[in-house]
Design a protein around this motif. Structure first.
Motif, PDB file in Angstrom:
ATOM      1  N   ILE A 208       0.828  -1.205   0.000  1.00 53.75           N
ATOM      2  CA  ILE A 208       0.000   0.000   0.000  1.00 53.75           C
ATOM      3  C   ILE A 208       0.863   1.257   0.000  1.00 53.75           C
ATOM      4  O   ILE A 208       0.593   2.229  -0.728  1.00 53.75           O
ATOM      5  CB  ILE A 208      -0.952  -0.012   1.212  1.00 53.75           C
ATOM      6  CG1 ILE A 208      -2.018  -1.100   1.034  1.00 53.75           C
ATOM      7  CG2 ILE A 208      -1.604   1.354   1.412  1.00 53.75           C
ATOM      8  CD1 ILE A 208      -2.828  -1.386   2.282  1.00 53.75           C
ATOM      9  N   ASN A 209       1.931   1.249   0.818  1.00 52.52           N
ATOM     10  CA  ASN A 209       2.816   2.413   0.896  1.00 52.52           C
ATOM     11  C   ASN A 209       3.668   2.578  -0.354  1.00 52.52           C
ATOM     12  O   ASN A 209       3.786   3.685  -0.898  1.00 52.52           O
ATOM     13  CB  ASN A 209       3.722   2.289   2.131  1.00 52.52           C
ATOM     14  CG  ASN A 209       2.951   2.412   3.426  1.00 52.52           C
ATOM     15  OD1 ASN A 209       1.934   3.100   3.486  1.00 52.52           O
ATOM     16  ND2 ASN A 209       3.420   1.735   4.469  1.00 52.52           N
ATOM     17  N   LYS A 212       1.581   3.483  -3.316  1.00 55.28           N
ATOM     18  CA  LYS A 212       0.783   4.676  -3.042  1.00 55.28           C
ATOM     19  C   LYS A 212      -0.684   4.428  -3.373  1.00 55.28           C
ATOM     20  O   LYS A 212      -1.334   5.176  -4.117  1.00 55.28           O
ATOM     21  CB  LYS A 212       1.322   5.881  -3.819  1.00 55.28           C
ATOM     22  CG  LYS A 212       2.749   6.251  -3.427  1.00 55.28           C
ATOM     23  CD  LYS A 212       3.267   7.439  -4.217  1.00 55.28           C
ATOM     24  CE  LYS A 212       4.688   7.794  -3.781  1.00 55.28           C
ATOM     25  NZ  LYS A 212       5.235   8.932  -4.554  1.00 55.28           N
ATOM     26  N   ALA A 213      -1.198   3.339  -2.833  1.00 52.00           N
ATOM     27  CA  ALA A 213      -2.568   2.919  -3.125  1.00 52.00           C
ATOM     28  C   ALA A 213      -3.579   3.893  -2.527  1.00 52.00           C
ATOM     29  O   ALA A 213      -3.372   4.435  -1.440  1.00 52.00           O
ATOM     30  CB  ALA A 213      -2.804   1.519  -2.573  1.00 52.00           C
ATOM     31  N   LYS A 214      -4.651   4.093  -3.252  1.00 52.04           N
ATOM     32  CA  LYS A 214      -5.736   4.937  -2.767  1.00 52.04           C
ATOM     33  C   LYS A 214      -6.712   4.101  -1.947  1.00 52.04           C
ATOM     34  O   LYS A 214      -6.685   2.881  -1.986  1.00 52.04           O
ATOM     35  CB  LYS A 214      -6.465   5.575  -3.954  1.00 52.04           C
ATOM     36  CG  LYS A 214      -5.583   6.493  -4.789  1.00 52.04           C
ATOM     37  CD  LYS A 214      -6.380   7.074  -5.956  1.00 52.04           C
ATOM     38  CE  LYS A 214      -5.500   7.996  -6.808  1.00 52.04           C
ATOM     39  NZ  LYS A 214      -6.244   8.545  -7.959  1.00 52.04           N
ATOM     40  N   GLU A 215      -7.569   4.801  -1.222  1.00 54.82           N
ATOM     41  CA  GLU A 215      -8.584   4.084  -0.436  1.00 54.82           C
ATOM     42  C   GLU A 215      -9.549   3.372  -1.364  1.00 54.82           C
ATOM     43  O   GLU A 215      -9.919   3.886  -2.419  1.00 54.82           O
ATOM     44  CB  GLU A 215      -9.339   5.065   0.468  1.00 54.82           C
ATOM     45  CG  GLU A 215      -8.494   5.609   1.612  1.00 54.82           C
ATOM     46  CD  GLU A 215      -9.316   6.435   2.578  1.00 54.82           C
ATOM     47  OE1 GLU A 215     -10.552   6.509   2.371  1.00 54.82           O
ATOM     48  OE2 GLU A 215      -8.741   6.993   3.524  1.00 54.82           O
ATOM     49  N   ILE A 224      -5.565  -1.357  -5.672  1.00 51.89           N
ATOM     50  CA  ILE A 224      -4.353  -1.507  -6.477  1.00 51.89           C
ATOM     51  C   ILE A 224      -4.739  -2.162  -7.790  1.00 51.89           C
ATOM     52  O   ILE A 224      -5.270  -3.282  -7.800  1.00 51.89           O
ATOM     53  CB  ILE A 224      -3.305  -2.380  -5.748  1.00 51.89           C
ATOM     54  CG1 ILE A 224      -2.849  -1.716  -4.448  1.00 51.89           C
ATOM     55  CG2 ILE A 224      -2.108  -2.657  -6.641  1.00 51.89           C
ATOM     56  CD1 ILE A 224      -1.874  -2.548  -3.636  1.00 51.89           C
ATOM     57  N   HIS A 225      -4.513  -1.452  -8.885  1.00 49.04           N
ATOM     58  CA  HIS A 225      -4.838  -1.967 -10.219  1.00 49.04           C
ATOM     59  C   HIS A 225      -6.282  -2.478 -10.296  1.00 49.04           C
ATOM     60  O   HIS A 225      -6.543  -3.545 -10.863  1.00 49.04           O
ATOM     61  CB  HIS A 225      -3.868  -3.080 -10.610  1.00 49.04           C
ATOM     62  CG  HIS A 225      -2.476  -2.599 -10.865  1.00 49.04           C
ATOM     63  ND1 HIS A 225      -2.046  -2.155 -12.104  1.00 49.04           N
ATOM     64  CD2 HIS A 225      -1.418  -2.479 -10.038  1.00 49.04           C
ATOM     65  CE1 HIS A 225      -0.781  -1.798 -12.031  1.00 49.04           C
ATOM     66  NE2 HIS A 225      -0.374  -1.975 -10.777  1.00 49.04           N
ATOM     67  N   LEU A 232      -3.761  -7.155   6.643  1.00 53.16           N
ATOM     68  CA  LEU A 232      -3.940  -7.698   7.984  1.00 53.16           C
ATOM     69  C   LEU A 232      -3.577  -6.629   9.001  1.00 53.16           C
ATOM     70  O   LEU A 232      -2.467  -6.089   8.988  1.00 53.16           O
ATOM     71  CB  LEU A 232      -3.052  -8.932   8.169  1.00 53.16           C
ATOM     72  CG  LEU A 232      -3.228  -9.729   9.459  1.00 53.16           C
ATOM     73  CD1 LEU A 232      -4.628 -10.302   9.551  1.00 53.16           C
ATOM     74  CD2 LEU A 232      -2.211 -10.863   9.518  1.00 53.16           C
ATOM     75  N   ASN A 233      -4.511  -6.295   9.874  1.00 53.90           N
ATOM     76  CA  ASN A 233      -4.276  -5.301  10.909  1.00 53.90           C
ATOM     77  C   ASN A 233      -3.560  -5.985  12.072  1.00 53.90           C
ATOM     78  O   ASN A 233      -4.169  -6.718  12.843  1.00 53.90           O
ATOM     79  CB  ASN A 233      -5.595  -4.681  11.368  1.00 53.90           C
ATOM     80  CG  ASN A 233      -5.384  -3.495  12.302  1.00 53.90           C
ATOM     81  OD1 ASN A 233      -4.330  -3.374  12.942  1.00 53.90           O
ATOM     82  ND2 ASN A 233      -6.374  -2.624  12.378  1.00 53.90           N
TER      83      ASN A 233
END
Length: 365
Positions: A208-209, A212-215, A224-225, A232-233
């Motif tokens: 994600i970082n 630079k994935a968006k919400e 992503i794509h 996983l939190n």
């Protein structure tokens, strides 16, 4: 049919015709068991290959049957397990736990019926599906001692969602890469797709970082794509599967396909593989890694061999009798390079596309 049987003396009288028929009974235990001998009997049964095993729930004194069946499923995943549960009712805690193991053939007729005919009909029928056993499943899983309970939310699986599980036979074989390759193919095909992380080595937050994935379109997701991913939190209780904690989000996203990145196979993940509509094991066809994979592979699930040629897979199959699919080298999981291979892998869970005949063809029939 090669048949194993574990029943009470009373049930053996009711299925006497089956016991004395031409069925090839390769293992038989008649009589009740104490808690200490349950595992021994199932261990003995697991050492013999059979197509189906009849298990009378009244043989067992308590909840020991659940852990015994779980071990048996791991040892003999291809053996059909048929549970004889006379007069049990939905809500039964033990039956619920058995369904949670992926065992859906539950025979719970009243005791006075013709059990020879009932069992014969079950043996001749196709294995039951979860939808047929769902009425038994409360979501509770009882352990051997009954002290710990695991919450399973399988009964809340969104209707119409196809769940695909991907696990690796060992670390570093490309489980996550394969999960994204499958998701990318489905997304490009016009389907709404989510990938959920349940890996022992979480990496989605890193993706994600870096990317630079968006919400994403629902809470806790990133895109992503064109694929919604759920990392996983690690701050949450790791006692629950990420997939099970996201049932509301999956419903809100109205996903057509959900892919679970399960990480490296272990006993708990094998059970999760059985919960999926389609499951893949990622393995290595390299000879020096065969020892990592041999005890975890079985034709019960589809096997994918990344970085392997067809000749590598053929050689592996020749020595192990385990079949699989070569997945050619493709460093970018979001490319179209392996679409033809993925199409064949996902064919069982893709909608049927039948070509319409021309009008003049219909008139000629």
């Amino acid at each position: 049919m090669l048949l194993s049987i574990i029943v009470t003396k009373q049930m053996s009288e009711k299925i006497k015709d089956i016991l004395e028929s031409g069925e090839d009974i390769v293992f038989k235990h008649i009589g009740k068991l104490d808690s200490e001998s349950v595992k021994d009997v199932f261990y003995s049964a697991s050492r013999i290959s059979s197509e189906a095993i009849l298990v009378d729930i009244d043989v067992f004194p308590g909840k020991e049957i659940v852990s015994a069946l779980q071990s048996f499923r791991i040892s003999r995943p291809n053996t059909r397990v048929i549970i004889i549960a006379p007069e049990r009712k939905p809500g039964d805690e033990i039956i619920s736990s058995i369904v949670g193991l992926g065992i859906y053939d539950i025979v719970a007729e009243v005791k006075d019926l013709d059990w020879n005919e009932i069992i014969n009909n079950v043996l001749l029928s196709t294995p039951a599906t979860y939808s047929q056993a769902a009425r038994w499943h409360t979501g509770q899983f009882v352990s051997d001692g009954g002290r710990n309970r695991e919450r399973v939310v399988i009964e809340e699986r969104p209707s119409g969602v196809i769940v695909i599980a991907v696990a690796g036979a060992a670390h570093g074989l490309g489980c996550t890469h394969t999960a994204f390759s499958l998701a990318s193919f489905l997304s490009r095909s016009g389907y709404s797709v989510a990938v959920i992380e349940d890996n022992q080595r979480p990496a989605f937050s890193y993706f994600i970082n870096v990317l630079k994935a968006k919400e994403g379109k629902v809470k806790d997701s990133h895109v992503i794509h064109g694929i919604d991913i759920f990392a996983l939190n690690e701050s949450k209780d790791r006692g629950d599967w990420n997939f099970d904690t996201l049932v509301k989000e999956i419903k809100a996203g109205q996903y057509e396909y959900v892919i679970r990145d399960l990480g490296v196979l272990d006993s708990s993940r094998i059970r999760e593989m059985y919960r999926a509509d389609e499951a893949f094991i990622v393995a290595s066809a390299a000879k020096w890694r065969w020892n990592e994979c041999m005890d975890k592979l079985d034709n019960e699930f589809s096997i994918i061999f990344p970085l392997a040629s067809n000749s590598d897979v053929d050689e592996f199959s020749f020595y192990t009798y385990i079949k699989g699919t070569a997945f050619p080298y493709c460093p970018n999981p979001f490319s179209k390079d392996n679409d033809s291979v993925i199409l064949k892998l996902l064919d069982p869970v893709l909608p049927n596309r039948r070509k319409k005949r021309a009008l003049f063809e219909k008139l000629l029939i």
